[in-house]
Design an enzyme around this catalytic site. Structure first.
Site, short mmCIF file in Angstrom:
data_model
loop_
_atom_site.label_atom_id
_atom_site.label_comp_id
_atom_site.label_asym_id
_atom_site.label_seq_id
_atom_site.Cartn_x
_atom_site.Cartn_y
_atom_site.Cartn_z
N SER A 244 37.47 42.16 37.77
CA SER A 244 37.38 42.24 36.58
C SER A 244 38.68 42.80 35.82
CB SER A 244 36.27 42.90 35.97
OG SER A 244 34.99 42.11 36.36
N HIS A 279 32.96 47.94 30.36
CA HIS A 279 33.71 46.88 30.09
C HIS A 279 34.46 46.59 28.67
CE1 HIS A 279 33.72 44.35 33.70
NE2 HIS A 279 32.76 45.16 33.97
#
Length: 422
Positions: A244, A279
């Site tokens: 990611s 995130h």
């Protein structure tokens, strides 16, 4: 304009003295860099590198014709050396212009750290922008948060900035039309925080930038092959591999990215909430987030708001970052009843294949820049349950089909991206 980079490193240089880190240990040959300094047409010197006269001589240049020396930032590296015969260094006040005898015009550009950026225009109208270490341009900004060059001037021919430390600065320049697909973007002020070896050049290419060795010369406005940015990229990796982060890094220098989170929300799951929060915190503030598994409409050619600067054409749709395909597939399998053997055989298998085929077709047809993340499967022992094996098999098929439509395919292992294609 002829430009010679007497140095391309951070103020303390690369390698740093007595530093044992991997980046410093491998900074040899063309990867060793003195502090950044620019010599423009032999007449203008921006910033001073240690031993500037010797650095110029090594590059086949002379400082004898320098008529102006400008500094862009407070200096915290080795002591500045001003060779005999050179003018005393100075700085142009923000927003002010300086006209030089050789026909160059220098405009000071305000930045968000101590220091000054410089826009230099040559006698034939070619233009470069140079930003100091760790800086992004500030000043009047349009609604999309971008930075505009002066009215009527169009994109810069060459931009030199701290790309890896401030990819958001490049995003601002792109958002305002100051950097376009033809702009040569060169990374400077390289410090020992950069990845060592070939990884540096791969990472820069992913952002549409490059670097040159100390002593390298450029002709501003001359055509140079700009790194060819893939439209579609699939990033694969195992759990906590860094996939990611790699995907986010590849779009960090682009404005108005739409982050598509396919995991949704999970009521009462504090661990999941913490993961989502982490995130969000590391994403640029200019990014938007959509929590959805309805990917096909997002991949369609929806124009962005407004128009491309200086063209009047509809703006290109913003890039998509899809994280991740494994969660999208799990959601799709939930909806078709894939976990029940009878439902699977009675039509669930066919319904899932239709959904996957529609997604792959949308990726094939999209004109948006897309970076998608997915889990790599099949590296260990097989799942103990039929449902687990079914998810593994279907995700493997989806990864292969989705990846077949991507110009670039990466596998991330221990935080390192291995290029499988592109």
């Amino acid at each position: 304009m002829d430009l010679t980079l007497l140095g391309t490193g951070a103020p303390q240089g690369l390698p740093r003295p007595d530093c044992p880190c991997a980046a410093c240990a491998t900074a040899v040959g063309d990867e060793a860099r003195a502090s950044t300094a620019l010599l423009v047409d032999g007449a203008l010197l921006i910033d001073l590198t240690p031993g500037p006269a010797f650095a110029a001589a090594r590059a086949g240049r002379s400082l004898a014709g320098v008529r102006q020396v400008l500094l862009s930032h407070p200096h915290d590296g080795p002591a500045l050396e001003v060779p005999a015969g050179l003018p005393q260094p100075g700085r142009v006040a923000d927003g002010r212009e300086l006209a030089l005898l050789g026909g160059h015009r220098v405009r000071a550009v305000a930045v968000d750290v101590p220091g000054t950026g410089y826009e230099v225009t040559g006698g034939d109208g070619e233009r470069l922008l140079y930003l100091p270490p760790g800086a992004a341009p500030t000043g009047a900004a349009p609604a999309n948060g971008g930075y505009h060059a002066p009215a009527g001037t169009g994109p810069y021919d060459l931009v030199l900035l701290d790309v890896l430390a401030r990819p958001d600065a490049l995003a601002r320049l792109r958002a305002g039309g100051a950097v376009d697909a033809a702009t040569d973007v060169v990374a400077v002020h390289l410090d020992h925080g950069v990845p060592p070896g070939p990884e540096l050049h791969r990472r820069l290419a992913a952002l549409g930038a490059r670097t040159v060795p100390d002593g390298g010369s450029l002709v501003v406005g001359e055509y140079h092959a700009v790194p060819d940015l893939p439209r579609r990229t699939l990033v694969l990796g195992g759990a906590r591999s860094g996939k990611s982060v790699e995907a986010e890094r590849r779009l960090a220098a682009f404005p108005e990215v739409l982050y598509v989170a396919t995991g949704g929300t999970r009521e009462g799951d504090e661990d999941w909430a913490q993961r989502v929060a982490l995130h969000r915190e590391r994403r640029p503030g200019s990014w938007r987030t959509a929590e959805t598994c309805d990917l096909v409409p997002l991949l369609a050619d929806a124009p962005g708001p407004g128009a491309e600067p200086g063209t009047g054409r509809p703006a290109a749709p913003p890039p998509l970052l899809i994280d991740c395909l494994a969660l999208w597939l799990t959601h799709a399998m939930d909806e078709v009843g894939a976990w029940d053997d009878a439902a699977w055989e009675a039509g669930g298998r066919r319904a899932l294949r239709e959904r996957c085929d529609a997604l792959v077709a949308a990726v094939r047809a999209t004109r948006r820049r897309v970076v998608a993340v997915s889990n790599e499967v099949g590296s260990g022992g097989g799942p103990a349950t039929a449902a687990g094996r079914r998810l593994r098999d279907e995700l493997g098929r989806l990864n292969a089909a989705f990846g077949a439509e991507c110009e670039q395919l990466l596998l991330v292992v221990a935080g390192q991206a291995l290029t499988l294609r592109g």
